[in-house]
Motif scaffolding. Sequence first.
Motif, PDB file in Angstrom:
ATOM      1  N   GLY A 135      31.137  21.338  46.432  1.00  0.00           N
ATOM      2  CA  GLY A 135      31.117  22.734  46.007  1.00  0.00           C
ATOM      3  C   GLY A 135      29.721  23.317  46.028  1.00  0.00           C
ATOM      4  N   ALA A 136      29.644  24.592  46.377  1.00  0.00           N
ATOM      5  CA  ALA A 136      28.367  25.319  46.380  1.00  0.00           C
ATOM      6  C   ALA A 136      28.630  26.746  45.943  1.00  0.00           C
ATOM      7  CB  ALA A 136      27.725  25.293  47.757  1.00  0.00           C
ATOM      8  N   GLY A 137      27.829  27.221  45.007  1.00  0.00           N
ATOM      9  CA  GLY A 137      27.991  28.586  44.524  1.00  0.00           C
ATOM     10  C   GLY A 137      26.662  29.266  44.319  1.00  0.00           C
ATOM     11  N   TYR A 138      26.672  30.577  44.498  1.00  0.00           N
ATOM     12  CA  TYR A 138      25.457  31.359  44.294  1.00  0.00           C
ATOM     13  C   TYR A 138      25.823  32.677  43.618  1.00  0.00           C
ATOM     14  CZ  TYR A 138      21.059  33.778  45.125  1.00  0.00           C
ATOM     15  OH  TYR A 138      19.882  34.463  44.949  1.00  0.00           O
ATOM     16  N   ASN A 139      25.112  33.010  42.546  1.00  0.00           N
ATOM     17  CA  ASN A 139      25.345  34.252  41.817  1.00  0.00           C
ATOM     18  C   ASN A 139      24.052  35.061  41.759  1.00  0.00           C
ATOM     19  OD1 ASN A 139      27.932  33.261  41.209  1.00  0.00           O
ATOM     20  ND2 ASN A 139      27.210  32.289  39.337  1.00  0.00           N
ATOM     21  N   HIS A 140      24.176  36.339  42.000  1.00  0.00           N
ATOM     22  CA  HIS A 140      23.025  37.243  41.938  1.00  0.00           C
ATOM     23  C   HIS A 140      23.424  38.494  41.173  1.00  0.00           C
ATOM     24  CE1 HIS A 140      19.529  39.642  43.132  1.00  0.00           C
ATOM     25  NE2 HIS A 140      20.381  40.611  43.423  1.00  0.00           N
ATOM     26  N   LYS A 141      22.572  38.907  40.247  1.00  0.00           N
ATOM     27  CA  LYS A 141      22.824  40.118  39.471  1.00  0.00           C
ATOM     28  C   LYS A 141      21.508  40.853  39.257  1.00  0.00           C
ATOM     29  CE  LYS A 141      24.808  41.831  35.128  1.00  0.00           C
ATOM     30  NZ  LYS A 141      25.437  41.447  33.827  1.00  0.00           N
ATOM     31  N   ALA A 142      21.532  42.138  39.509  1.00  0.00           N
ATOM     32  CA  ALA A 142      20.344  42.971  39.320  1.00  0.00           C
ATOM     33  C   ALA A 142      20.761  44.266  38.632  1.00  0.00           C
ATOM     34  CB  ALA A 142      19.667  43.267  40.657  1.00  0.00           C
ATOM     35  N   GLY A 143      19.873  44.751  37.770  1.00  0.00           N
ATOM     36  CA  GLY A 143      20.221  45.982  37.072  1.00  0.00           C
ATOM     37  C   GLY A 143      19.033  46.624  36.399  1.00  0.00           C
ATOM     38  N   ASP A 144      19.195  47.890  36.057  1.00  0.00           N
ATOM     39  CA  ASP A 144      18.157  48.599  35.326  1.00  0.00           C
ATOM     40  C   ASP A 144      18.795  49.385  34.180  1.00  0.00           C
ATOM     41  OD1 ASP A 144      18.865  51.346  36.361  1.00  0.00           O
ATOM     42  OD2 ASP A 144      18.259  50.433  38.248  1.00  0.00           O
ATOM     43  N   THR A 145      18.031  49.528  33.110  1.00  0.00           N
ATOM     44  CA  THR A 145      18.491  50.207  31.903  1.00  0.00           C
ATOM     45  C   THR A 145      17.440  51.202  31.435  1.00  0.00           C
ATOM     46  OG1 THR A 145      19.724  48.227  31.204  1.00  0.00           O
ATOM     47  CG2 THR A 145      19.262  49.885  29.521  1.00  0.00           C
ATOM     48  N   TYR A 146      17.882  52.421  31.147  1.00  0.00           N
ATOM     49  CA  TYR A 146      17.018  53.444  30.571  1.00  0.00           C
ATOM     50  C   TYR A 146      17.482  53.701  29.137  1.00  0.00           C
ATOM     51  CZ  TYR A 146      15.234  54.482  35.238  1.00  0.00           C
ATOM     52  OH  TYR A 146      14.643  54.392  36.480  1.00  0.00           O
ATOM     53  N   LEU A 147      16.569  53.542  28.197  1.00  0.00           N
ATOM     54  CA  LEU A 147      16.864  53.754  26.783  1.00  0.00           C
ATOM     55  C   LEU A 147      15.930  54.810  26.217  1.00  0.00           C
ATOM     56  CD1 LEU A 147      18.133  53.054  24.013  1.00  0.00           C
ATOM     57  CD2 LEU A 147      16.415  51.217  23.823  1.00  0.00           C
ATOM     58  N   ASN A 148      16.536  55.835  25.635  1.00  0.00           N
ATOM     59  CA  ASN A 148      15.760  56.879  24.974  1.00  0.00           C
ATOM     60  C   ASN A 148      16.337  57.079  23.581  1.00  0.00           C
ATOM     61  OD1 ASN A 148      15.179  59.829  24.179  1.00  0.00           O
ATOM     62  ND2 ASN A 148      13.806  59.510  25.910  1.00  0.00           N
ATOM     63  N   SER A 149      15.517  56.890  22.557  1.00  0.00           N
ATOM     64  CA  SER A 149      15.993  57.030  21.181  1.00  0.00           C
ATOM     65  C   SER A 149      14.953  57.742  20.328  1.00  0.00           C
ATOM     66  CB  SER A 149      16.313  55.666  20.577  1.00  0.00           C
ATOM     67  OG  SER A 149      15.138  54.885  20.419  1.00  0.00           O
ATOM     68  N   ALA A 150      15.463  58.504  19.367  1.00  0.00           N
ATOM     69  CA  ALA A 150      14.602  59.215  18.412  1.00  0.00           C
ATOM     70  C   ALA A 150      15.167  58.972  17.021  1.00  0.00           C
ATOM     71  CB  ALA A 150      14.571  60.697  18.727  1.00  0.00           C
ATOM     72  N   ASN A 151      14.363  58.354  16.163  1.00  0.00           N
ATOM     73  CA  ASN A 151      14.792  58.017  14.809  1.00  0.00           C
ATOM     74  C   ASN A 151      13.839  58.654  13.804  1.00  0.00           C
ATOM     75  OD1 ASN A 151      16.941  55.784  15.401  1.00  0.00           O
ATOM     76  ND2 ASN A 151      15.158  55.260  16.654  1.00  0.00           N
ATOM     77  N   GLN A 152      14.418  59.213  12.759  1.00  0.00           N
ATOM     78  CA  GLN A 152      13.636  59.820  11.684  1.00  0.00           C
ATOM     79  C   GLN A 152      14.054  59.211  10.343  1.00  0.00           C
ATOM     80  OE1 GLN A 152      14.392  64.132  12.362  1.00  0.00           O
ATOM     81  NE2 GLN A 152      12.171  64.300  12.617  1.00  0.00           N
ATOM     82  N   TYR A 153      13.049  58.871   9.525  1.00  0.00           N
ATOM     83  CA  TYR A 153      13.293  58.294   8.204  1.00  0.00           C
ATOM     84  C   TYR A 153      12.619  59.169   7.159  1.00  0.00           C
ATOM     85  CZ  TYR A 153      14.457  54.298  11.149  1.00  0.00           C
ATOM     86  OH  TYR A 153      15.001  53.492  12.110  1.00  0.00           O
ATOM     87  N   PHE A 154      13.396  59.545   6.149  1.00  0.00           N
ATOM     88  CA  PHE A 154      12.913  60.480   5.132  1.00  0.00           C
ATOM     89  C   PHE A 154      12.819  59.776   3.777  1.00  0.00           C
ATOM     90  CE2 PHE A 154      15.530  62.660   8.265  1.00  0.00           C
ATOM     91  CZ  PHE A 154      14.666  63.624   8.750  1.00  0.00           C
ATOM     92  N   ASP A 155      11.691  59.958   3.087  1.00  0.00           N
ATOM     93  CA  ASP A 155      11.531  59.455   1.726  1.00  0.00           C
ATOM     94  C   ASP A 155      10.559  60.368   0.980  1.00  0.00           C
ATOM     95  OD1 ASP A 155       8.982  58.727   2.597  1.00  0.00           O
ATOM     96  OD2 ASP A 155       9.568  56.643   2.981  1.00  0.00           O
ATOM     97  N   SER A 156      10.157  59.935  -0.195  1.00  0.00           N
ATOM     98  CA  SER A 156       9.299  60.784  -1.036  1.00  0.00           C
ATOM     99  C   SER A 156       7.912  61.001  -0.440  1.00  0.00           C
ATOM    100  CB  SER A 156       9.165  60.162  -2.432  1.00  0.00           C
ATOM    101  OG  SER A 156       8.623  58.845  -2.343  1.00  0.00           O
ATOM    102  N   THR A 157       7.502  60.118   0.458  1.00  0.00           N
ATOM    103  CA  THR A 157       6.162  60.241   1.059  1.00  0.00           C
ATOM    104  C   THR A 157       6.153  61.148   2.282  1.00  0.00           C
ATOM    105  OG1 THR A 157       6.490  58.266   2.427  1.00  0.00           O
ATOM    106  CG2 THR A 157       5.560  57.944   0.228  1.00  0.00           C
ATOM    107  N   GLY A 158       7.319  61.510   2.789  1.00  0.00           N
ATOM    108  CA  GLY A 158       7.369  62.356   3.961  1.00  0.00           C
ATOM    109  C   GLY A 158       8.348  61.854   4.998  1.00  0.00           C
TER     110      GLY A 158
END
Length: 265
Positions: A135-158
């Motif tokens: 038996g002989a096997g070959y696997n190939h996988k290629a990919g790209d990911t774009y991640l854009n996130s914006a997080n805001q945390y609120f407390d007594s200091t701002g």
Amino acid sequence: FRTVYHFYDNGYFFNNSNTSNDQSSNTQYFIKNSSDQFYNETDLSSSKNYNHRVNLKMEYKIDDKNSIIFSPGLSYQKNSSYKNIDGLSFLTATNILSSSKSTTNVNTSGYNSNNNLLLRHAFAKKGRTISLNLGAGYNHKAGDTYLNSANQYFDSTGTRNVNTDQFKDQIVNRSTYSASLVYTEPIGKKRQLQLNYTPSVSRNKSDQEVFNYDNSINKYSLFDTGYSNKFNNTTSSQTAGISYRVGDRDNMFAVGLNYKYLELN
């Protein structure tokens, strides 16, 4: 003797799917000796998948004692997906704890190739056989990911902002080679002894590079060492076994023992 060729179980398979999901959730957390917390989230996602697969099976019967079967297979996959998440954590409508927004785009493609060559020989004594499967096997996988996130945390200091604009490029390759040698020996009318030996080796290579967005030049050029990685490894194994079977096609009892040695480099 007469040489016979057979071509069967040949087929092509194609599949295409498009899915989308729109989901909203409202969660309330009951906290002892404290105010309840609430979390609302909206999740929008979609994906497209393409799959192609070809399987072949060819038999070359040399004579009534010897035959060769070749079974190649090839598949190709392509996937693209999109996901958007909008979340809000709060105590009351005017007392917000945090907010988050993220968008993820993923595009991947890959192919798999698996091939098996089976050589079989039957001795003059009925039930005595030997076979070798390569038996002989070959696997190939290629990919790209774009991640854009914006997080805001609120407390007594701002307000604290945590933003991410990231690109990930990943390539994964794997090759596998194996052999299986099986010998059967009849013991009496309905009893059989089987010996087997199977060596195999698998090589894996993965390369993941992550870049953060550089606003000064408008490119994903800031290499992120924390999320980037590369590795190469080779796994080899050897398996030997013996089994004893009693019965026929309708009723059978079997007991066996295998020993396996595995090495990772």
